[in-house]
Design an enzyme around this catalytic site. Sequence first.
Site, PDB file in Angstrom:
ATOM      1  N   ASP A  89       0.827  -1.200   0.000  1.00 43.64           N
ATOM      2  CA  ASP A  89       0.000   0.000   0.000  1.00 43.64           C
ATOM      3  C   ASP A  89       0.864   1.253   0.000  1.00 43.64           C
ATOM      4  O   ASP A  89       2.048   1.222   0.346  1.00 43.64           O
ATOM      5  CB  ASP A  89      -0.953   0.004   1.199  1.00 43.64           C
ATOM      6  N   GLU A 153       0.038  -1.171   5.715  1.00 45.63           N
ATOM      7  CA  GLU A 153       1.111  -0.693   6.593  1.00 45.63           C
ATOM      8  C   GLU A 153       0.975   0.801   6.860  1.00 45.63           C
ATOM      9  O   GLU A 153       1.271   1.270   7.967  1.00 45.63           O
ATOM     10  CB  GLU A 153       2.478  -0.990   5.956  1.00 45.63           C
TER      11      GLU A 153
END
Length: 440
Positions: A89, A153
């Site tokens: 991400d 994350e």
Amino acid sequence: MSAPPASPAPAEEVVRICRDLLRIDTTNTGDPLTCAGERVAAEYVAAELAEVGLDSTIVESAPGRANVVARIPGTDPARGALLVHGHLDVVPADATEWSVPPFAGEVRDGYLWGRGAIDMKDFDAMMLAVVRDWQRTGTRPPRDIVLTFTADEEAGGRYGAHHLVQERPDLFDGCTEAIGEVGGFSYTVSDDLRLYLIETAEKGINWLRLHTRGRPGHGSMVHDDNAVTALCEAVARVGRHQFPIVVTPTVRDFLAEVSDLLGIAFDPDTPELTIAKLGPIANIIGATIRNTANPTRLQAGYKENVIPGRASATIDCRVLPGQEAQFLTELRQIVGPDVEIEHVERQPAIETSFDGALVDAMAAALRWADPGARVVPYMLSGGTDAKAFQQLGIRCFGFAPLRLPADLNFSALFHGIDERVPIDGLQFGVHVLDRFLRQS
């Protein structure tokens, strides 16, 4: 700069793979309803592994939020496995602020541009390029390697690393050590000396919300009990407050080593004098000598002429190892007794020592690729998925090798505009990672 000689496949593939990943929009807004692309990226990773005969497991933590884990058997199954992890991400990017479209994966001026280029699709690409080459050539590492590509994350890892640790710890059976972001990048001291910073510690995360209450009413009246006013006063006090200097062992070791190499005096009582001379990495190191609390969001009201009865603010707090209780006490004194503090996310600081065979292997791989390399430990001012994996008893390091141009402001690229990675630095990194994993 040029990458050291090696087989052409990883050096060529790392650029292609990184470019492919940058073109997959995996924006993590922090809201599961508006996040994008993590499942698409996970399927891309799984396909790249499957193409060379490596099976993987996709673990979906929520619709569209997916993680990938694969294990490569080593020649000595009795040894502890090494976890190599990266997240898929990225934080949002406003295209109007960028020189290039943030999800175009454009190559320009020797750099590969795009959101995630250094945070951290570059390392994801290195991981894939190395193991794809191994699969083609029949290479086996000395011990099991567990590759992990996570979601979420950038919002604390609830749908990523923390989900895996809580729901699928079996995937990490036997893992004793780990490498991931942010470390292994270079800081140029001179033409023949570069420091490579290895992350051995990172500050803790405390994401807090401040809430104030007041008497609602008409915006045209005089009000001495305004929730917005009270909130703004508290937020301003937090934003302007400077927490006291605390030099932890990791930071002390780093500053002492750097001071010696730069030929400057180091006084632990005035570390800022040394940090001011560190150029592009001063921002990262400067944030590790004290706790920090930065206001990031405000929320209040629903109409221009209505004074709301409640106002809220989000504070991004990063706390040094061993400082959490003291920090929260100090923060309470700053905001005052009438402000409610809500804990949104809490992940403790982590720290390990700078020694052992794994550290030796990092140093050896870097010296092989760059004779001017010297490794030093440092503390990351932010947080990584290591906070989740260390809960399994895994010793975590930041080691995602990159050789950087001396004038590149590396720290400014994290979550900044025009994020980019030097192509020769990316190729340098894949060679170092290959060498390191073969000897770890």
